[in-house]
Design a protein around this motif. Structure first.
Motif, mmCIF file in Angstrom:
data_model
loop_
_atom_site.group_PDB
_atom_site.id
_atom_site.type_symbol
_atom_site.label_atom_id
_atom_site.label_comp_id
_atom_site.label_asym_id
_atom_site.label_seq_id
_atom_site.Cartn_x
_atom_site.Cartn_y
_atom_site.Cartn_z
ATOM 1 N N VAL A 180 14.456 59.308 78.182
ATOM 2 C CA VAL A 180 15.810 58.771 77.982
ATOM 3 C C VAL A 180 15.765 57.334 77.448
ATOM 4 C CG1 VAL A 180 16.892 60.266 79.690
ATOM 5 C CG2 VAL A 180 15.915 58.089 80.432
ATOM 6 N N GLY A 181 14.682 56.991 76.762
ATOM 7 C CA GLY A 181 14.534 55.625 76.275
ATOM 8 C C GLY A 181 15.014 55.405 74.857
ATOM 9 N N THR A 241 27.169 53.884 71.797
ATOM 10 C CA THR A 241 25.933 53.747 72.566
ATOM 11 C C THR A 241 25.319 52.349 72.470
ATOM 12 O OG1 THR A 241 24.809 54.721 70.650
ATOM 13 C CG2 THR A 241 25.341 56.188 72.484
ATOM 14 N N PRO A 297 23.955 54.220 77.534
ATOM 15 C CA PRO A 297 22.971 55.217 77.109
ATOM 16 C C PRO A 297 23.664 56.486 76.629
ATOM 17 C CG PRO A 297 22.393 54.298 79.262
ATOM 18 C CD PRO A 297 23.772 53.818 78.946
ATOM 19 N N GLU A 321 22.693 59.345 77.030
ATOM 20 C CA GLU A 321 22.582 60.355 78.084
ATOM 21 C C GLU A 321 23.704 60.264 79.098
ATOM 22 O OE1 GLU A 321 18.711 59.470 76.225
ATOM 23 O OE2 GLU A 321 20.144 58.181 77.303
ATOM 24 N N THR A 323 12.551 55.514 80.707
ATOM 25 C CA THR A 323 13.695 54.729 80.263
ATOM 26 C C THR A 323 13.286 53.635 79.285
ATOM 27 O OG1 THR A 323 13.548 53.095 82.053
ATOM 28 C CG2 THR A 323 14.753 55.124 82.528
ATOM 29 N N LYS A 340 19.104 50.879 79.855
ATOM 30 C CA LYS A 340 19.320 52.214 80.419
ATOM 31 C C LYS A 340 19.605 52.179 81.922
ATOM 32 C CE LYS A 340 18.336 54.530 76.594
ATOM 33 N NZ LYS A 340 19.063 55.667 76.013
ATOM 34 N N SER A 341 19.981 51.042 82.453
ATOM 35 C CA SER A 341 20.173 50.923 83.901
ATOM 36 C C SER A 341 21.308 51.793 84.418
ATOM 37 C CB SER A 341 20.423 49.463 84.292
ATOM 38 O OG SER A 341 21.590 48.959 83.641
ATOM 39 N N ILE A 376 21.733 54.848 83.947
ATOM 40 C CA ILE A 376 21.168 56.113 84.419
ATOM 41 C C ILE A 376 20.649 55.952 85.846
ATOM 42 C CG2 ILE A 376 19.332 57.798 84.043
ATOM 43 C CD1 ILE A 376 19.578 57.219 81.044
ATOM 44 N N TYR A 430 10.982 56.219 87.900
ATOM 45 C CA TYR A 430 11.357 55.634 86.617
ATOM 46 C C TYR A 430 10.141 54.951 85.992
ATOM 47 C CZ TYR A 430 16.120 56.359 88.238
ATOM 48 O OH TYR A 430 17.284 56.939 88.690
ATOM 49 N N ARG A 462 9.077 52.760 82.284
ATOM 50 C CA ARG A 462 9.651 52.066 81.130
ATOM 51 C C ARG A 462 8.825 52.347 79.868
ATOM 52 N NH1 ARG A 462 12.768 47.405 79.555
ATOM 53 N NH2 ARG A 462 13.899 47.603 81.500
#
Length: 289
Positions: free
Chosen positions: A11-12, A22, A26, A28, A57, A61-62, A64, A100, A102
Motif C-alpha cells: 500500500v505504498g 490522493t 491513500p 486504499e 506502507t 499512509k498513516s 491506513i 507495518y 515502510r
C-alpha cells in the motif's frame, strides 16, 4: 506443505491516477459505498483464514494504520451518545495480527513485496492489491486457499479479459486445465498486442512460496523501470508447482476512475438500505441523457 497464515498488502504507491484526491489520502482509503478499499481486502483475507496482515506502507499512509487502530475519542463519544460500536468491529484486528513495514521509495510491486521478507520468513504467503476489488461467493482468496491446500506450490488468480486489453496486464501462458485450475507455463508482463498466449490476466491476488523473496533479492528492473513481481514469479515456474485459479466472480479495477465509479454503483445497487434509492436515481438519470 506449510499452511497459509500471512498476507502482504503493498500500500505504498503514490496513487497518481487519482490525483488530486490522493494527494493527502491513500488510494486504499477511497470508499466503496461506506467501506474503504483496504477494508474489503482485509475482510477477504480474514474469510480465507489469514492470521497476520502485513502492510507495506510509504510516506503519507498513516490513515491506513489509524483505520485499523482503536479510535479512543470516537468510540468514547459514541458510547456517551448511546450509539452501538458494532459498525467498528470490522476495523479491529486482533493483537499481533497486523504489522507495518515502510517502503522508502516506490520501486515496483516486486520491491514492495520484498520489503516484507523478514516478517514472512520461511512461510508461504498471500498478496492482495487493494485497488483490485474482487467480489464473489466464496471470496477470491478463500477459493484460492482451497485450491492451494490441494496442489501446494504457487497459485495466482486468473481473470479473463478481452484480447484487446492483454497489453495492460501480466498475462498467463496456460498449460493443462483441471476445472478452475490452469497450469501456468509462463508469465509475461504487459505483452504487446497480438503476442499474448491467453487472455488470462493476474488481478492482484497471489499465493507464493518464500523462495520468491530470494529471487527478488537480485531481481533487476523490468517493464516500466520497476522491479516486477511477475518476472520473479516466472523464475519459479518449472521449479515448483505453479497454477492459476480462474475466478468466476466480478472484478473492479478501482485504481481506474471509471472502474471505481462502477464498483460504487454495483455494490450500492445490491444494498438493501440504499439500493432502491440508487436504482431509481440511476434510471431517472439515464432517461435524461
Amino acid at each position: 506443505m506449510k499452511p497459509l497464515r500471512k498476507a502482504v498488502f503493498p500500500v505504498g504507491g503514490l496513487g497518481t491516477r487519482f490525483l488530486p484526491a490522493t494527494k493527502a489520502m491513500p488510494k486504499e482509503m477511497l470508499p466503496i459505498v461506506d467501506r474503504p478499499l483496504i477494508q474489503y481486502a482485509v475482510d477477504e483475507a480474514i474469510e480465507a483464514g489469514i492470521e497476520q496482515m502485513i502492510f507495506v506502507t510509504g510516506r503519507g499512509k498513516s490513515a491506513i494504520e489509524d483505520h485499523f487502530d482503536i479510535a479512543y475519542e470516537l468510540e468514547s463519544t459514541m458510547r456517551a451518545r448511546g450509539k452501538s460500536l458494532d459498525i467498528l468491529d470490522q476495523t479491529r484486528l486482533k493483537p499481533g495480527a497486523v504489522a507495518y513495514v515502510r517502503q522508502q521509495e516506490p520501486m515496483g510491486l516486486g520491491h514492495a513485496v520484498w520489503c516484507a521478507r523478514d516478517i514472512i520468513g520461511d512461510e508461504p504467503f498471500a498478496i492482495f492489491l487493494a485497488d483490485e476489488l474482487m467480489i464473489g461467493q466464496p471470496g477470491c482468496m478463500k477459493a484460492m486457499v482451497e485450491a492451494y491446500n490441494r496442489t501446494g506450490g504457487n497459485i495466482v488468480c486468473g481473470y479473463e479479459v478481452p484480447a484487446s486489453e492483454t497489453d495492460r496486464y501480466g498475462i498467463i501462458s496456460p498449460g493443462a486445465v483441471d476445472g478452475a485450475l490452469v497450469e501456468v507455463l509462463g508469465l509475461v508482463e504487459k505483452p504487446p498486442l497480438g503476442t499474448a498466449k491467453s487472455n488470462l490476466m493476474i488481478p492482484g491476488r497471489y499465493i507464493l512460496q518464500p523462495e520468491v523473496m530470494r529471487v527478488l533479492e537480485t531481481q533487476e528492473k523490468g517493464a516500466g523501470g520497476e522491479i516486477q513481481l511477475t518476472d520473479a514469479m516466472a523464475q519459479l515456474i518449472g521449479r515448483q508447482p505453479f497454477h492459476a485459479y480462474r475466478f468466476a466472480g466480478r472484478r473492479f479495477d478501482c485504481g481506474d476512475k471509471a472502474g471505481y465509479i462502477q464498483a460504487n454503483l454495483a455494490l450500492a445497487l445490491v444494498r438493501e438500505d440504499i439500493g432502491p434509492q440508487v436504482r431509481d436515481f440511476a434510471v431517472k438519470l439515464l432517461a435524461e441523457r
